[in-house]
Design an enzyme around this catalytic site. Structure first.
Site, mmCIF file in Angstrom:
data_model
loop_
_atom_site.group_PDB
_atom_site.id
_atom_site.type_symbol
_atom_site.label_atom_id
_atom_site.label_comp_id
_atom_site.label_asym_id
_atom_site.label_seq_id
_atom_site.Cartn_x
_atom_site.Cartn_y
_atom_site.Cartn_z
ATOM 1 N N LYS A 22 -1.180 12.443 11.654
ATOM 2 C CA LYS A 22 -0.006 11.597 11.629
ATOM 3 C C LYS A 22 0.410 11.092 10.290
ATOM 4 C CE LYS A 22 -0.433 7.155 11.935
ATOM 5 N NZ LYS A 22 0.175 6.153 11.049
ATOM 6 N N ASN A 23 -0.135 10.747 9.353
ATOM 7 C CA ASN A 23 0.194 10.226 8.065
ATOM 8 C C ASN A 23 0.722 11.476 7.066
ATOM 9 O OD1 ASN A 23 -0.416 7.782 8.775
ATOM 10 N ND2 ASN A 23 -2.071 7.541 7.332
ATOM 11 N N ARG A 94 6.059 1.202 9.139
ATOM 12 C CA ARG A 94 6.382 0.950 7.903
ATOM 13 C C ARG A 94 6.571 2.240 7.117
ATOM 14 N NH1 ARG A 94 4.461 -1.845 3.575
ATOM 15 N NH2 ARG A 94 3.540 -0.658 1.951
ATOM 16 N N CYS A 118 1.914 -2.239 10.870
ATOM 17 C CA CYS A 118 0.802 -2.800 11.335
ATOM 18 C C CYS A 118 0.528 -4.119 10.617
ATOM 19 C CB CYS A 118 -0.386 -2.094 10.986
ATOM 20 S SG CYS A 118 -0.813 -0.688 12.135
ATOM 21 N N PRO A 124 3.478 -4.889 0.413
ATOM 22 C CA PRO A 124 4.886 -4.843 -0.184
ATOM 23 C C PRO A 124 5.343 -3.395 -0.531
ATOM 24 C CG PRO A 124 3.234 -5.595 -1.663
ATOM 25 C CD PRO A 124 2.340 -5.336 -0.801
ATOM 26 N N VAL A 125 6.661 -3.113 -0.775
ATOM 27 C CA VAL A 125 7.064 -1.714 -1.413
ATOM 28 C C VAL A 125 7.363 -1.600 -2.801
ATOM 29 C CG1 VAL A 125 7.429 -0.905 0.980
ATOM 30 C CG2 VAL A 125 9.216 -2.071 -0.440
ATOM 31 N N ASP A 126 7.104 -2.851 -3.531
ATOM 32 C CA ASP A 126 7.468 -2.822 -5.109
ATOM 33 C C ASP A 126 7.263 -1.371 -5.811
ATOM 34 O OD1 ASP A 126 4.841 -3.643 -4.323
ATOM 35 O OD2 ASP A 126 4.695 -4.458 -6.673
ATOM 36 N N LEU A 127 6.199 -0.829 -5.450
ATOM 37 C CA LEU A 127 5.706 0.267 -6.180
ATOM 38 C C LEU A 127 6.725 1.407 -6.015
ATOM 39 C CD1 LEU A 127 1.899 0.083 -5.924
ATOM 40 C CD2 LEU A 127 3.198 -0.677 -7.986
ATOM 41 N N ASP A 308 -8.827 3.518 6.579
ATOM 42 C CA ASP A 308 -8.235 3.934 7.892
ATOM 43 C C ASP A 308 -9.662 4.111 8.700
ATOM 44 O OD1 ASP A 308 -5.753 3.110 7.402
ATOM 45 O OD2 ASP A 308 -5.059 5.262 7.482
ATOM 46 N N ILE A 330 -8.592 -2.097 -0.043
ATOM 47 C CA ILE A 330 -7.290 -1.755 0.016
ATOM 48 C C ILE A 330 -6.409 -2.687 0.517
ATOM 49 C CG2 ILE A 330 -5.791 0.426 0.778
ATOM 50 C CD1 ILE A 330 -7.978 1.386 -1.070
HETATM 51 C C1 UD1 Z 1 -1.057 4.766 3.789
HETATM 52 C C2 UD1 Z 1 -1.370 4.999 5.116
HETATM 53 C C3 UD1 Z 1 -2.148 4.243 5.989
HETATM 54 C C4 UD1 Z 1 -3.617 3.975 4.914
HETATM 55 C C5 UD1 Z 1 -2.913 3.638 3.329
HETATM 56 C C6 UD1 Z 1 -4.165 3.655 2.442
HETATM 57 C C7 UD1 Z 1 0.611 6.263 6.043
HETATM 58 C C8 UD1 Z 1 1.713 6.572 6.957
HETATM 59 N N1 UD1 Z 1 0.074 5.380 6.156
HETATM 60 O O1 UD1 Z 1 -0.321 3.398 3.911
HETATM 61 O O2 UD1 Z 1 -2.617 4.631 7.144
HETATM 62 O O3 UD1 Z 1 -4.369 2.824 5.270
HETATM 63 O O4 UD1 Z 1 -2.096 4.831 3.067
HETATM 64 O O5 UD1 Z 1 -4.834 4.709 2.484
HETATM 65 O O6 UD1 Z 1 0.502 7.253 5.236
HETATM 66 N N2 UD1 Z 1 1.012 -1.673 -2.187
HETATM 67 C C9 UD1 Z 1 1.559 -2.580 -3.111
HETATM 68 N N3 UD1 Z 1 3.022 -2.185 -3.430
HETATM 69 C C10 UD1 Z 1 3.647 -0.802 -3.158
HETATM 70 C C11 UD1 Z 1 2.776 -0.222 -1.836
HETATM 71 C C12 UD1 Z 1 1.316 -0.631 -1.706
HETATM 72 O O7 UD1 Z 1 1.224 -3.351 -3.544
HETATM 73 O O8 UD1 Z 1 4.599 -0.661 -3.341
HETATM 74 C C13 UD1 Z 1 -0.438 -1.910 -2.169
HETATM 75 C C14 UD1 Z 1 -0.751 -2.140 -0.670
HETATM 76 O O9 UD1 Z 1 -0.464 -3.655 -0.130
HETATM 77 C C15 UD1 Z 1 -2.183 -1.698 -0.535
HETATM 78 C C16 UD1 Z 1 -2.191 -0.531 -1.527
HETATM 79 O O10 UD1 Z 1 -1.094 -0.789 -2.371
HETATM 80 O O11 UD1 Z 1 -3.103 -2.758 -0.976
HETATM 81 C C17 UD1 Z 1 -2.356 0.708 -0.964
HETATM 82 O O12 UD1 Z 1 -1.225 0.987 -0.083
HETATM 83 P P1 UD1 Z 1 -0.548 2.269 0.312
HETATM 84 O O13 UD1 Z 1 -1.443 3.296 -0.299
HETATM 85 O O14 UD1 Z 1 0.806 2.431 -0.245
HETATM 86 O O15 UD1 Z 1 -0.597 2.300 1.804
HETATM 87 P P2 UD1 Z 1 0.506 2.953 2.521
HETATM 88 O O16 UD1 Z 1 1.290 4.372 1.876
HETATM 89 O O17 UD1 Z 1 1.376 2.006 3.327
#
Ligand code: UD1
Length: 423
Positions: A22-23, A94, A118, A124-127, A308, A330
């Protein structure tokens, strides 16, 4: 909405085939936005999240056809006529944010609603945004939407991620393929889904080195072309079904299973006393009559133990001999399955990001409810060895990420059925 009823009824025997990830598929699909030629994805999973991504891409003007009963996705983005990813679609998932990088790279502009998904922490999406800004994008947050522009196109840059993010790496990687010059991604995610995305982008003509390592270098090209790419198998589905015989007993083969995708997980599973062996076409998991040993688990970015699989592993450890400590590094607030497992008789104490599980002899079936995808399936796994009926409601979370879980588990002898919920 449907419910799933599981009744513990002894050891499992047989085969569970593993679907495409899926991912991986959710990041491969938006890669279509990078090219005006067709992209064909084979080994696609048939899940509601995939349908949501199809709807999102179609709303932008892409064509998405599902062939071979959904196993093949034919995508084409030759005529994009809309640059806004609407809240009504994005809020469902997301991963919708993954259209931002490619759309911006090819079209020079994109408007994307901030995502939902979820309920596992703030997420967040700041990164994602910082990486695109480093490549020259001008961003503005207005009315819940990210308005992004890159007049004259994106430019190569050095992007250093302060924490590992799968999604931000994917967005930056896709964007960098069409940026002018060289982009270096430092401390990127190394998940197999990133490697799979890089392979697909390379098949489309992208110049990428180092995917799967701690530095990725991308040499921007003027355009990408069409490609056909097989989606990598779903390591989370694999780990989930490996836990079924570990919990219920018996022996199950997982054709397509690969140990390199779930190394840290297999290490822990073996430490509990479960046997994992490689077969010519996959993996085999067996548990004889012996009890499960307690183990400690810390979730980490790949190649560490995946977040996961944390909920599913907890379901196993609920009946281990001794005390297991699970540390979630995480996501904050990712123990929502714990109170539900407690309703089934588990002994779990949660403090912040740590759950301490004291094994009990046997769980008891109960009506339970799950608030995220992996939590839902952990309750089903727990139900496989519980006494009596476990009734899991709100299964729409489950359908986002698991293809007909009841069919796959009943094929190996589990007593499980989907029933309409009258509530
Ligand atoms: C992806 C997976 C999800 C999995 C996660 C971690 C998909 C569709 N989803 O989610 O199933 O649980 O990886 O393996 O592939 N963060 C920030 N800022 C950001 C982005 C992330 O602070 O801009 C933080 C998140 O809150 C979290 C950590 O970084 O604590 C890791 O998140 P991330 O790896 O980005 O997860 P997703 O890509 O959303």
């Amino acid at each position: 909405m449907d419910k799933i009823v599981v009744t513990g009824n002894g050891p499992l025997q047989g085969q569970i085939p593993i679907a495409g990830a899926k991912n991986a598929c959710l990041t491969l699909m938006p890669a279509t936005l990078l090219s005006d030629e067709p992209l064909t994805l084979t080994n696609a999973p048939r899940l509601s999240d995939i349908r949501t991504m199809s709807t999102l891409l179609q709303s932008l003007g892409a064509e998405v056809s599902s062939l071979n009963e959904g196993r093949v996705l034919a995508l084409s983005s030759h005529g994009l006529d809309n640059h806004t990813a609407d809240y009504d679609i994005v809020r469902k998932m997301r991963a919708s944010i993954l259209v931002l990088g490619p759309m911006l790279a090819r079209e020079g502009r994109a408007i994307v609603s901030l995502p939902g998904g979820c309920a596992i922490g703030a997420r967040p999406v700041d990164l994602h945004l910082k990486a695109l800004e480093a490549m020259g994008a001008e961003l503005e947050l207005r009315d819940g939407y990210v308005h992004a522009e890159a007049r004259g196109g994106l430019k190569g840059a050095v992007v250093e991620f302060p924490i590992v993010s799968v999604g931000a790496t994917e967005n930056a990687l896709m964007a960098a393929t069409l940026a002018k010059g060289t982009t270096v991604l430092k401390n990127p995610a190394r998940e197999p889904e990133i490697v799979d995305l890089a392979r697909c982008l390379q098949a489309m003509g992208a110049q990428i080195e180092g995917a799967g390592t701690d530095q990725i270098t991308v040499e921007g090209v003027d355009r990408l072309h069409g490609a056909t790419h097989p989606v990598v198998i779903d390591r989370i589905e694999l780990g989930t079904y490996m836990l079924a015989p570990a919990i219920a007993g018996g022996s199950v083969e997982l054709p397509g299973g690969r140990i390199d995708l779930v190394g840290a997980f297999v290490e822990k599973l073996r430490a509990t006393g479960v046997t994992v062996t490689e077969t010519p076409d996959g993996l085999k998991v067996a548990r004889d009559g012996d009890g499960i040993r307690a183990v400690d688990v810390v979730t980490e970015p790949f190649p560490g133990f995946p977040t996961d699989l944390q909920a599913q592993m907890m379901a196993l450890l609920c009946t281990a001999g001794g005390v297991s400590v699970l540390e979630e590094r995480i996501f904050e607030n990712r123990f929502m399955h714990a109170p539900e497992l407690i309703r089934m008789g588990a002994r779990i104490d949660v403090h912040g990001g740590t759950a301490t599980v004291t094994g009990v002899d046997r769980l008891k079936g109960a009506p339970v409810m799950a608030t995220d995808l992996r939590a839902s399936v952990s309750l089903i796994l727990a139900g496989l060895a519980a006494e009596g009926d476990t009734v899991v409601s709100r299964v729409y979370h489950l359908d986002r990420g698991y293809e007909r879980v009841e069919d796959k588990l009943s094929a190996v002898g589990a007593k499980i059925e989907r029933v309409p919920d009258d509530d």
